[in-house]
Design an enzyme around this catalytic site. Structure first.
Site, mmCIF file in Angstrom:
data_model
loop_
_atom_site.group_PDB
_atom_site.id
_atom_site.type_symbol
_atom_site.label_atom_id
_atom_site.label_comp_id
_atom_site.label_asym_id
_atom_site.label_seq_id
_atom_site.Cartn_x
_atom_site.Cartn_y
_atom_site.Cartn_z
ATOM 1 N N SER A 39 0.804 -1.220 0.000
ATOM 2 C CA SER A 39 0.000 0.000 0.000
ATOM 3 C C SER A 39 0.836 1.269 0.000
ATOM 4 O O SER A 39 0.316 2.350 -0.305
ATOM 5 C CB SER A 39 -0.949 0.017 1.212
ATOM 6 O OG SER A 39 -0.218 -0.067 2.424
ATOM 7 N N ASP A 344 -3.390 8.602 7.718
ATOM 8 C CA ASP A 344 -4.501 7.859 8.320
ATOM 9 C C ASP A 344 -4.114 7.033 9.535
ATOM 10 O O ASP A 344 -4.885 6.198 9.996
ATOM 11 C CB ASP A 344 -5.143 6.944 7.271
ATOM 12 C CG ASP A 344 -4.151 5.937 6.690
ATOM 13 O OD1 ASP A 344 -2.996 5.898 7.150
ATOM 14 O OD2 ASP A 344 -4.538 5.185 5.770
ATOM 15 N N HIS A 347 -0.357 5.105 7.153
ATOM 16 C CA HIS A 347 0.405 5.499 5.972
ATOM 17 C C HIS A 347 0.861 6.948 6.079
ATOM 18 O O HIS A 347 0.122 7.789 6.599
ATOM 19 C CB HIS A 347 -0.457 5.327 4.719
ATOM 20 C CG HIS A 347 -0.990 3.946 4.540
ATOM 21 N ND1 HIS A 347 -2.247 3.582 4.999
ATOM 22 C CD2 HIS A 347 -0.452 2.838 3.972
ATOM 23 C CE1 HIS A 347 -2.448 2.300 4.710
ATOM 24 N NE2 HIS A 347 -1.380 1.828 4.105
#
Length: 400
Positions: A39, A344, A347
């Protein structure tokens, strides 16, 4: 001789200018960019791999609000390191592999990274009684399978036809491996047990690099892990009243950052072995840890006011809570995302990604320096030299 204070001022000015005017390279530097990872570099594959996962908040706003003004499938508020590298090399943003279908779609590269991806296979976790969030989790071997499929699409008659493309492309292999540790850590698996996973993670990354070299890759950038002790979600989960539990000056969790350094040390050693086996290939270590720690140690240099707080999340001290997260449950989006180190709680924000990318491209956080790795990228070196000479000269001018 210039004082240490003057040199610090030079460094600050260089970074400010770099942020305002990203490093640029000759268009001939690299003809394409291929990316593998999780991610931290997924530019949209997750939606295509898991189309039925309507719960994933990264597939909708406020994700993507800062730069794109819409959700793109990136797990942040804006651009990622891979995006800044593409911009610096005058390449388009790397297209998610699962979003294309024709050879033309991937004329300048492809991104195989998927949110939640692991270096190791699901079978490894089953054999070690370690949890995986999804039995269909993509692993690094699967991403390499996709790349082989792409080569057949690009060069259907003979894979040798892809030789020129492989020669002139930059391969970004990672960051990968963080998810191999994340869920086991959060589920309170013994840390001693988790630490035994690291040699296997490094071996898998090494195997991927080797396979890409066998397929013809000539320039590979291999990142290490970020300092996970500075991640807000971990800071909330493992909060302690003991001062020595935290690193002085940053507030990051000491033992978690030491674990990241352990992973990175094994990776650096392994890459050195690979360089000896493949002397004609540029294998570059990308020190994400060092570049990120510069932000956490001196956040004000990067315009960041809350380095350990999530911009989008709950009401907790670190901007995260157990009752919700960015995009779900009870959460809020704070103003001025460029002032936050995390987007968040898991990340980094676009601001931190940008700082890390500049640290790689015009700083000292690649080994060997990416700007001097190939003759075709001399302009990256020229950019750094011009900035340094200009501001060192200004520091030596007498005050009037």
């Amino acid at each position: 001789m210039a004082s240490s204070t003057s040199m610090s001022v030079v460094a600050v000015v260089l970074l400010v200018l770099a942020a305002a005017q990203p490093a640029r390279a000759d268009p001939a530097c690299y003809s394409g960019l291929f990316n593998f990872g999780d991610s931290l570099s997924d530019t949209g594959n997750y939606h295509f791999v898991f189309p039925d996962d309507i719960r994933e908040p990264a597939l909708r706003l406020p994700y993507g609000e800062t730069f794109f003004n819409r959700s793109t499938g990136r797990f942040s508020n804006g651009r990622l390191i891979v995006d800044f590298i593409a911009e610096a090399l005058e390449l388009p943003f790397v297209r998610p592999y699962r979003s294309g279908g024709s050879a033309e779609d991937f004329a300048r590269g492809a991104n195989f990274a998927v949110g939640g991806a692991t270096a190791l296979s699901p079978e490894f976790f089953e054999e070690n009684d370690a949890p995986l969030p999804n039995p269909d989790t993509v692993c690094l071997d699967k991403e390499l399978d996709w790349f082989r499929d792409l080569l057949k699409l690009l060069c259907p008659n003979d894979l040798a036809d892809c030789t020129n493309m492989m020669d002139k492309s930059l391969f970004l292999v990672g960051e990968i491996g963080g998810n191999d540790y994340n869920l086991p850590i959060f589920t309170d698996m013994s840390f001693e047990k988790i630490r035994t996973f690291t040699p296997s993670v490094i071996a898998k990354i090494s195997s991927a690099v080797t396979k890409l070299i066998e397929l013809g890759a000539k320039t590979l950038l291999v990142p290490g892990n970020l300092p996970i002790g500075c991640v807000p979600a971990y800071l909330m989960r493992f909060e302690s009243d003991e001062a020595e539990y935290y690193e002085p000056g940053t507030g990051c969790i000491r033992w978690m950052n030491e674990f990241s350094q352990y992973h990175n040390k094994l990776l650096v050693d392994e890459l050195e072995k690979l360089r000896k086996l493949h002397p004609g290939v540029a294998i570059i270590y990308a020190d994400y840890y060092g570049a990120a720690m510069k932000v956490f140690r001196s956040p004000e240099q990067f315009g960041i006011k809350y380095p350990l707080v999530a911009c989008c999340g709950g009401e907790g001290f670190y901007g995260v809570s157990e009752t919700g997260g960015c995009g779900y449950g009870e959460y809020k989006v704070r103003d001025d995302p460029e002032k936050y180190g995390s987007w968040d709680g898991f990340h980094p924000s676009e601001a931190v990604y940008k700082a890390i990318a500049n640290g790689l491209l015009i700083g000292s956080y690649t080994q060997p320096p990416i700007a001097t790795t190939t003759n075709s990228c001399r302009q990256l070196t020229e950019v750094v030299s011009s900035f340094e000479n200009k501001f060192l000269d200004s520091q030596l001018e007498p005050n009037v």
